[in-house]
Design a protein around this motif. Structure first.
Motif: not given
Length: 379
Positions: A12-21
């Motif tokens: 899998g992969s992880i990234w930051q969303r526009k809402d900060g989460r």
């Protein structure tokens, strides 16, 4: 800002969303053997990564992780195949499959695991009671409870709502086994029947129907006069097969003299049938077989029992009720409860005491006669 980290393929992969989460997506196995992408979220990169690692670990262990709450129509067949078929007896699987197919899926199959509520379970029990019987509703309750317990262990639901709904109360069926005179009358009427020895074993030893037909000559020691019960013959879903005993335990029973002659007669009779069949004989070690050596059908034993009882004008009972009568006669003879339990092959003594003993009118009258003698006024 958390450092960017690369995960190996499939992790899998992880990234930051526009809402900060933070958001992670991992391909995970589904109950139907497909793979779908599962999304998890976290307030921090570390929290999100922990959830991601849990999904990857479940994937490596082969544990399904539904991307959405599965419907009961999806989970119940999967549970039957993965949790019941290989871990329970075929008779248990067949019974569970019948309840899933006839009652659970038709009435609550559209419900999802996470949205199934106590009210849904109560409505199910009411419907099944009206459609079949209270006993059937109680069994459906047991099957659904077991299925949702497995779902809890798989962490598909957080609680088992069936535990919140009590099972219907079933009025116990009144047992009226034959008394001693009726049992003797039946055995006299069955004396010329090919299955006479089987009926003697049922009456004297309390063998179950499947245990009687699953008996092999190698299980009988005529010199020591013992009989070992280790198998039973069952027909389930068009298949006749040998299985272990009901509680998977082997028991050795001393054979009373009244059983020895019928068993020896059965062995001579079978030898004559083998000779007459010649090459058509199907070799087996079963005590009770057809004219060509095939194992006897359980239902045929019951049919013969019912026919003989009717011809003898005896009260109509089931073949299994002869087992109840055996227990009653043993208790009337003063045999300790623990010994009766071992002879009948029960796993718990409560079963012996609560179900398989019937107090006759003679026993009750004798008991109250003792009170007469003890409490009567002395002059």
């Amino acid at each position: 800002m958390a450092p960017k980290k690369r995960n190996p393929n499939g992790a899998g992969s992880i990234w930051q969303r526009k809402d900060g989460r933070y958001e992670a997506r991992v391909y995970v196995p589904q109950p139907d053997d497909t793979r779908k992408r599962k999304t998890v979220y976290g307030a921090t990169w570390e929290e999100c990564d922990t959830k991601r690692q849990e999904l990857v670990l479940r994937d490596r262990q082969g544990i399904p992780t539904p991307t959405r709450s599965a419907k009961l129509s999806e989970w119940l067949p999967y549970w039957l195949e993965e949790f019941v078929r290989n871990d329970r007896k075929k008779t248990t699987y067949a019974k569970y499959e019948t309840h899933v197919r006839r009652y659970l899926i038709p009435h609550i199959g559209s419900k999802r695991l996470e949205t199934l509520g106590a009210a849904d379970v109560r409505r199910l029990l009411t419907t099944v009671t009206a459609q079949a019987s209270t006993a059937t509703a109680k069994e459906s309750h047991r099957v659904l409870r077991s299925a949702l317990t497995a779902a809890c262990r798989e962490e598909l639901v957080s609680r088992n709502v069936v535990m919140l709904v009590p099972a219907p109360r079933v009025q116990p069926r009144e047992l009226k086994p034959w008394d001693l005179e009726q049992t003797v009358a039946f055995l006299e009427a069955a004396r010329n029947d090919p299955l006479y020895a089987a009926f003697v074993l049922a009456a004297a030893l309390g063998l179950r129907r499947g245990e009687t037909l699953g008996l092999r000559w190698s299980d009988i020691d005529f010199e020591r006069r013992t009989l070992t019960v280790r198998n039973q013959l069952q027909r389930v879903q068009k298949e006749l097969y040998a299985d272990s005993t009901k509680n998977r335990r082997t028991r050795v029973i001393p054979v009373p003299l009244m059983c020895v002659a019928p068993l020896r007669w059965q062995r001579l009779r079978q030898a004559a049938q083998r000779l007459a069949a010649g090459g058509a004989w199907h070799g087996s070690d079963y005590v009770f077989t057809t004219r060509t050596g095939r194992p006897n059908e359980p239902r045929n034993l019951s049919r013969s029992f019912e026919r003989i009882a009717e011809e003898a004008k005896l009260p109509r009972i089931r073949l299994h009720d002869v087992r109840h009568g055996c227990a009653t006669l043993l208790f009337a003879a003063g045999v300790p409860a623990r010994v009766v339990m071992e002879i009948l092959g029960h796993s718990q003594i409560a079963v012996t005491m609560n179900i398989y003993t019937h107090v006759s009118d003679e026993n009750r009258r004798e008991a109250m006669g003792h009170m007469d003698r003890l409490l009567k006024r002395r002059k």
